[in-house]
Design an enzyme around this catalytic site. Sequence first.
Site, PDB file in Angstrom:
ATOM      1  N   ARG A   1       0.929  -1.052   0.002  1.00 47.97           N
ATOM      2  CA  ARG A   1      -0.003  -0.102   0.086  1.00 47.97           C
ATOM      3  C   ARG A   1       0.974   1.188   0.147  1.00 47.97           C
ATOM      4  O   ARG A   1       1.739   1.470   0.747  1.00 47.97           O
ATOM      5  CB  ARG A   1      -0.786   0.066   1.465  1.00 47.97           C
ATOM      6  CG  ARG A   1      -1.993   0.917   1.244  1.00 47.97           C
ATOM      7  CD  ARG A   1      -3.020   0.629   2.426  1.00 47.97           C
ATOM      8  NE  ARG A   1      -2.287   1.376   3.537  1.00 47.97           N
ATOM      9  CZ  ARG A   1      -3.028   1.876   4.846  1.00 47.97           C
ATOM     10  NH1 ARG A   1      -4.326   1.573   4.551  1.00 47.97           N
ATOM     11  NH2 ARG A   1      -2.668   2.101   5.659  1.00 47.97           N
TER      12      ARG A   1
ATOM     13  N   THR B   1      -1.088   7.774  -1.274  1.00 47.07           N
ATOM     14  CA  THR B   1      -2.403   7.453  -2.069  1.00 47.07           C
ATOM     15  C   THR B   1      -3.215   6.578  -1.403  1.00 47.07           C
ATOM     16  O   THR B   1      -4.334   6.252  -1.446  1.00 47.07           O
ATOM     17  CB  THR B   1      -2.129   7.097  -3.477  1.00 47.07           C
ATOM     18  OG1 THR B   1      -1.397   5.877  -3.592  1.00 47.07           O
ATOM     19  CG2 THR B   1      -1.246   8.214  -4.135  1.00 47.07           C
TER      20      THR B   1
ATOM     21  N   ASP C   1       0.886  -0.911  12.699  1.00 45.44           N
ATOM     22  CA  ASP C   1       1.416  -1.563  11.361  1.00 45.44           C
ATOM     23  C   ASP C   1       1.591  -3.176  11.588  1.00 45.44           C
ATOM     24  O   ASP C   1       2.630  -3.385  12.242  1.00 45.44           O
ATOM     25  CB  ASP C   1       2.488  -0.947  10.720  1.00 45.44           C
ATOM     26  CG  ASP C   1       2.737  -1.200   9.288  1.00 45.44           C
ATOM     27  OD1 ASP C   1       3.026  -2.597   9.100  1.00 45.44           O
ATOM     28  OD2 ASP C   1       2.691  -0.352   8.338  1.00 45.44           O
TER      29      ASP C   1
ATOM     30  N   ASP D   1       5.072  -4.411   9.985  1.00 44.61           N
ATOM     31  CA  ASP D   1       6.039  -3.764  10.833  1.00 44.61           C
ATOM     32  C   ASP D   1       6.397  -4.800  12.215  1.00 44.61           C
ATOM     33  O   ASP D   1       7.455  -4.890  12.443  1.00 44.61           O
ATOM     34  CB  ASP D   1       6.101  -2.400  10.999  1.00 44.61           C
ATOM     35  CG  ASP D   1       6.255  -1.435   9.743  1.00 44.61           C
ATOM     36  OD1 ASP D   1       6.851  -2.152   8.781  1.00 44.61           O
ATOM     37  OD2 ASP D   1       6.115  -0.482   9.876  1.00 44.61           O
TER      38      ASP D   1
HETATM   39  C1  PRP Z   1      -1.077  -3.504   4.907  1.00 43.40           C
HETATM   40  C2  PRP Z   1      -1.842  -4.612   5.543  1.00 43.40           C
HETATM   41  C3  PRP Z   1      -2.685  -4.826   4.557  1.00 43.40           C
HETATM   42  C4  PRP Z   1      -3.047  -3.272   3.907  1.00 43.40           C
HETATM   43  C5  PRP Z   1      -4.390  -3.029   4.604  1.00 43.40           C
HETATM   44  O1  PRP Z   1      -0.151  -3.988   4.295  1.00 43.40           O
HETATM   45  O2  PRP Z   1      -1.354  -5.955   5.928  1.00 43.40           O
HETATM   46  O3  PRP Z   1      -2.230  -5.670   3.198  1.00 43.40           O
HETATM   47  O4  PRP Z   1      -1.916  -2.708   4.634  1.00 43.40           O
HETATM   48  O5  PRP Z   1      -4.668  -1.776   3.964  1.00 43.40           O
HETATM   49  P1  PRP Z   1      -5.774  -1.517   2.975  1.00 43.40           P
HETATM   50  O6  PRP Z   1      -6.943  -2.117   3.446  1.00 43.40           O
HETATM   51  O7  PRP Z   1      -5.923   0.110   3.211  1.00 43.40           O
HETATM   52  O8  PRP Z   1      -5.317  -1.575   1.561  1.00 43.40           O
HETATM   53  P2  PRP Z   1       1.128  -2.917   3.635  1.00 43.40           P
HETATM   54  O9  PRP Z   1       0.592  -2.593   2.347  1.00 43.40           O
HETATM   55  O10 PRP Z   1       1.247  -1.917   4.854  1.00 43.40           O
HETATM   56  O11 PRP Z   1       2.300  -3.936   3.318  1.00 43.40           O
HETATM   57  P3  PRP Z   1       3.119  -5.100   4.680  1.00 43.40           P
HETATM   58  O12 PRP Z   1       2.304  -6.112   4.848  1.00 43.40           O
HETATM   59  O13 PRP Z   1       4.354  -5.097   3.349  1.00 43.40           O
HETATM   60  O14 PRP Z   1       3.487  -4.106   5.626  1.00 43.40           O
HETATM   61  N1  URA Z   2      -2.329  -1.826   7.614  1.00 41.28           N
HETATM   62  C1  URA Z   2      -1.716  -2.140   8.959  1.00 41.28           C
HETATM   63  O1  URA Z   2      -0.775  -2.575   9.086  1.00 41.28           O
HETATM   64  N2  URA Z   2      -2.331  -1.425   9.903  1.00 41.28           N
HETATM   65  C2  URA Z   2      -3.547  -0.609   9.803  1.00 41.28           C
HETATM   66  O2  URA Z   2      -4.183  -0.138  10.657  1.00 41.28           O
HETATM   67  C3  URA Z   2      -3.973  -0.270   8.294  1.00 41.28           C
HETATM   68  C4  URA Z   2      -3.147  -0.796   7.401  1.00 41.28           C
END
Ligand code: PRP
Ligand code: URA
Length: 225
Positions: A120, A124, A216, A219
């Site tokens: 994500r 944006t 997150d 993370d």
């Molecule tokens: C996070 C989470 C979802 C997404 C949710 O992933 O694990 O995949 O954000 O957000 P949304 O519903 O607004 O799309 P991220 O893109 O941060 O990647 P990561 O898992 O690599 O940290």
């Molecule tokens: N992705 C995450 O990991 N946490 C949130 O709260 C939203 C998106």
Amino acid sequence: MPADTVSTGPFARDPQHANLIVTRHPLLEHKVTLLRSVETPKKVFKELVDEIAQLLAYEVTADLRTEPRTIETPLETMEGAYVDGSRIIVVPVLRAGLGMVEGVLQLIPTARVGHIGLQRDDDTLEPADYYFKIPPGAEGSLHIVTDPMLATGGSASAAVSSLKRRGAASIRLMCIVCSPEGVRRMREDHPDVAVYAAAFDRALNDKGYILPGLGDAGDRLFGTL
Ligand code: PRP
Ligand code: URA
């Protein structure tokens, strides 16, 4: 729980969010509370995600079709019930969804695993895809998409669209914490996909994080804070 929520045993179904199934269980609520706490260290966070995924997988598969199978107990012959786990495909949305795979496989060891890479964009909030690989046999399989967070719903919706483009007809989304916005987005984009969650949170903040949420998830799982 909103006043008009229908409580059906261990599940809570809200008529405003007909696609959402929130599992209610004291142990699950306890584990999600520990998971949310900012004091929970990385190792425990990962263990909790495993345990929660296992408990959720139990609910996601509650109506799986079984096949009769004749077996011998030490005492007599009986007809048992058999689940063909190879027709279940667990599809983590990378990265954070990976953390839920082991928990599902503990329950369904013969399930197969596909991967969808989505990131994500911080500004944006739109997901960009960078990886897609799923096992063959999409048409006849149940796909369980795993992602701990359903926030705007952009990532989950894109993951489900990718699966559908490859022929997947039976898809369920398993997340730990979801937001009203994410559930609404999934219902608009994919009304055929049930969303299973351990917690239905209040809102999103202006950076797209779920409130109260757990921060997150990727993370905290991988120590990239
Ligand atoms: C996070 C989470 C979802 C997404 C949710 O992933 O694990 O995949 O954000 O957000 P949304 O519903 O607004 O799309 P991220 O893109 O941060 O990647 P990561 O898992 O690599 O940290
Ligand atoms: N992705 C995450 O990991 N946490 C949130 O709260 C939203 C998106």
